[in-house]
Enzyme design. Structure first.
Site, PDB file in Angstrom:
ATOM      1  N   HIS A 118       0.846  -1.191   0.000  1.00 22.35           N
ATOM      2  CA  HIS A 118       0.000   0.000   0.000  1.00 22.35           C
ATOM      3  C   HIS A 118       0.882   1.240   0.000  1.00 22.35           C
ATOM      4  O   HIS A 118       2.047   1.202   0.411  1.00 22.35           O
ATOM      5  CB  HIS A 118      -0.960   0.018   1.195  1.00 22.35           C
ATOM      6  CG  HIS A 118      -0.310   0.367   2.508  1.00 22.35           C
ATOM      7  ND1 HIS A 118      -0.215   1.664   2.966  1.00 22.35           N
ATOM      8  CD2 HIS A 118       0.297  -0.408   3.446  1.00 22.35           C
ATOM      9  CE1 HIS A 118       0.401   1.669   4.127  1.00 22.35           C
ATOM     10  NE2 HIS A 118       0.737   0.434   4.452  1.00 22.35           N
ATOM     11  N   CYS A 119       0.311   2.348  -0.511  1.00 23.15           N
ATOM     12  CA  CYS A 119       0.984   3.642  -0.437  1.00 23.15           C
ATOM     13  C   CYS A 119       0.134   4.542   0.463  1.00 23.15           C
ATOM     14  O   CYS A 119      -0.584   4.049   1.320  1.00 23.15           O
ATOM     15  CB  CYS A 119       1.181   4.237  -1.831  1.00 23.15           C
ATOM     16  SG  CYS A 119      -0.348   4.517  -2.729  1.00 23.15           S
ATOM     17  N   ALA A 120       0.194   5.850   0.275  1.00 25.95           N
ATOM     18  CA  ALA A 120      -0.515   6.761   1.175  1.00 25.95           C
ATOM     19  C   ALA A 120      -2.023   6.638   1.063  1.00 25.95           C
ATOM     20  O   ALA A 120      -2.747   6.859   2.036  1.00 25.95           O
ATOM     21  CB  ALA A 120      -0.098   8.204   0.880  1.00 25.95           C
ATOM     22  N   THR A 121      -2.532   6.264  -0.113  1.00 23.79           N
ATOM     23  CA  THR A 121      -3.988   6.258  -0.315  1.00 23.79           C
ATOM     24  C   THR A 121      -4.511   4.971  -0.936  1.00 23.79           C
ATOM     25  O   THR A 121      -5.717   4.746  -0.939  1.00 23.79           O
ATOM     26  CB  THR A 121      -4.407   7.413  -1.241  1.00 23.79           C
ATOM     27  OG1 THR A 121      -3.718   7.280  -2.504  1.00 23.79           O
ATOM     28  CG2 THR A 121      -4.071   8.765  -0.634  1.00 23.79           C
ATOM     29  N   ARG A 122      -3.633   4.114  -1.481  1.00 21.76           N
ATOM     30  CA  ARG A 122      -4.093   2.991  -2.291  1.00 21.76           C
ATOM     31  C   ARG A 122      -3.602   1.644  -1.780  1.00 21.76           C
ATOM     32  O   ARG A 122      -2.469   1.513  -1.348  1.00 21.76           O
ATOM     33  CB  ARG A 122      -3.611   3.156  -3.743  1.00 21.76           C
ATOM     34  CG  ARG A 122      -4.279   4.267  -4.503  1.00 21.76           C
ATOM     35  CD  ARG A 122      -3.496   4.602  -5.769  1.00 21.76           C
ATOM     36  NE  ARG A 122      -2.337   5.444  -5.470  1.00 21.76           N
ATOM     37  CZ  ARG A 122      -1.328   5.649  -6.303  1.00 21.76           C
ATOM     38  NH1 ARG A 122      -1.310   5.052  -7.469  1.00 21.76           N
ATOM     39  NH2 ARG A 122      -0.336   6.441  -5.964  1.00 21.76           N
TER      40      ARG A 122
END
Length: 461
Positions: free
Chosen positions: A28-32
């Protein structure tokens, strides 16, 4: 507003992608939530898009990317990993890297290096902005010991940026973090002439090493030479470890790795890539000021396109270089205008759409974009309908042009939108006008040119 059940959301996503047998890896990244699946046709994308908490779904770089928003994605990811039993991000990175073209792999590497050190840069930049504002409002405060102490704290991340970059690069390239730290420290060693002082120095001392004349100058203000140096260090370390007997490895590998890396860095890599980086930063300055702001206007329009392509991490190098060289970050207003325009377009969709699901997605996505995180607005709303995305490009172009002609600059990077007020120093009023202009143009254009369609016939328009 009902609280999202993160465990239920993770379970529904897990089922919609075909369960564990179709899941290769997760990250995962900051939003996804970023998933690699074995068989894409098995994924029920329509069900995914209809799930509570899911703001959008798209495929990029060999990954199925599910937009959940900041904060939410971390909690859903934890529950998802419990269900899948996968180790998470490292596997995802290994699986996806080979399918990316070389330019995207290079940009992704820059992102992997800079994203972990963003908190340090943001904290330093915010503190610098606050202190600058205090110094202007209350000149007497600047003479206080506390002010001097805080100035030291705020400047540490920028003064030591090559060391932070070296440590992060070693992690990305699989090298020993402490050897990477040593390489970074060598490049800003106190016995070297500070790079910022070269212009005022009477003479620059030189080392005569073999056939090379090496100027004894540090690499303050540079990041690309540091990344390249640590990449070389990591490759050398692996080469030595695969060939040196275990009994001698502890002594031979670190010594040879550091000696060869530092010699090649100071004689060849450093001078070459410093020149290249200076040219790139000079080009960025030129682009943002050429033609009375026309260059900035073009970049403001194209900025969200680079986000869609995953190329926006390359701007970290430019912004870090600008700040490390002691100047203001003149690239930040371009990014901020582009991001706030996405907020304006997304907000127009939220107000104009008659679909409750779209409203539920668009309103928090617009808020996220206003705070500088645009992926939910871009992928979950604007890009799906095309015209709002184009209108946001127009708003970003207008705002970026305005930011350049008014000379707005920031004291940090990684912060845009509303939080950007904390790092623009004496440009608070022009910055407010920039946000109003970029967001307002995007909102008005979307309201005029985008038409909502019934839920059963959702086509771009």
């Amino acid at each position: 507003m009902r609280t999202l059940d993160h465990a239920a959301c993770a379970r529904a996503i897990f089922e919609s992608i075909g369960g564990g047998e179709n899941l290769v890896s997760a990250a995962h990244c900051a939003t996804r939530l970023r998933l690699v699946v074995a068989d894409a046709p098995k994924v029920d994308q329509k069900r995914l898009e209809s799930l509570p908490g899911v703001m959008g779904v798209f495929c990029a770089g060999g990954q199925l990317q599910i937009i959940l928003g900041t904060g939410t994605v971390n909690r859903v990811y934890e529950e998802f990993i419990k269900l899948s039993g996968l180790p998470g991000a490292p596997a995802a990175q290994k699986c996806t890297a080979p399918v990316l073209p070389l330019p995207q792999r290079l940009v992704k590497t820059l992102g992997d290096v800079f994203v972990p050190i963003l908190p340090a840069i943001v904290a330093a930049g915010l503190l610098t902005g606050i202190l600058d504002a205090l110094g202007r409002a209350l000149p007497a405060v600047a003479a206080a010991d506390w002010f001097s102490f805080l100035k030291m704290v705020s400047g540490t991340a920028f003064v030591s940026l090559p060391v932070l970059v070296a440590l992060s690069s070693a992690r990305v390239f699989g090298g020993n973090l402490f050897l990477g730290g040593v390489v970074g420290l060598c490049m800003v060693h106190p016995t070297l002439l500070n790079a910022w002082s070269v212009g005022t120095a009477e003479n620059v001392p030189v080392w005569h090493l073999l056939c090379f004349n090496v100027k004894q100058v540090g690499y303050q203000g540079h990041v690309i030479p540091v990344i390249i140096a640590v990449w070389l260090m990591s490759r050398l370390e692996r080469w030595f470890r695969s060939r040196v007997p275990a009994a001698l490895d502890l002594f031979v590998t670190p010594l040879c790795t550091v000696l060869i890396t530092t010699f090649v860095t100071f004689t060849i890599l450093g001078p070459c890539f410093s020149f290249a980086e200076n040219c790139m930063i000079g080009l960025a300055r030129q682009l943002s000021t050429v033609g009375h702001g026309i260059g900035a206007l073009v970049m403001g329009a194209l900025y969200p396109v680079t986000v869609v392509c995953g190329l926006h991490h390359m701007y970290n190098v430019i912004e870090a270089g600008l700040l490390s060289a002691g100047s203001l970050n003149i690239w930040m207003p371009i990014a901020s205008a582009a991001n706030f325009a996405q907020c304006g377009a997304c907000l127009a969709v939220a107000f104009k759409t008659r679909d409750p699901k779209n409203k539920t997605v668009a309103i928090p996505s617009a808020l996220s974009a206003a705070l500088g995180i645009t992926e939910p607005a871009i992928f979950g709303v604007n890009l799906r309908y095309v015209r709002p995305f184009v209108c946001a490009m127009v708003g970003g172009a207008v705002g970026a042009w305005f930011g350049t002609v008014t000379g707005i600059g920031a004291t940090a990077y990684g912060v845009t939108g509303l939080p950007g007020f904390l790092i623009v120093g004496g440009y608070i009023l022009p910055y407010a006008e920039l946000l109003a202009l970029s967001g307002g143009v995007a909102f008005a254009a979307t309201w005029l040119f985008w038409q909502d369609v019934p839920a059963q016939d959702k086509t771009p328009g």
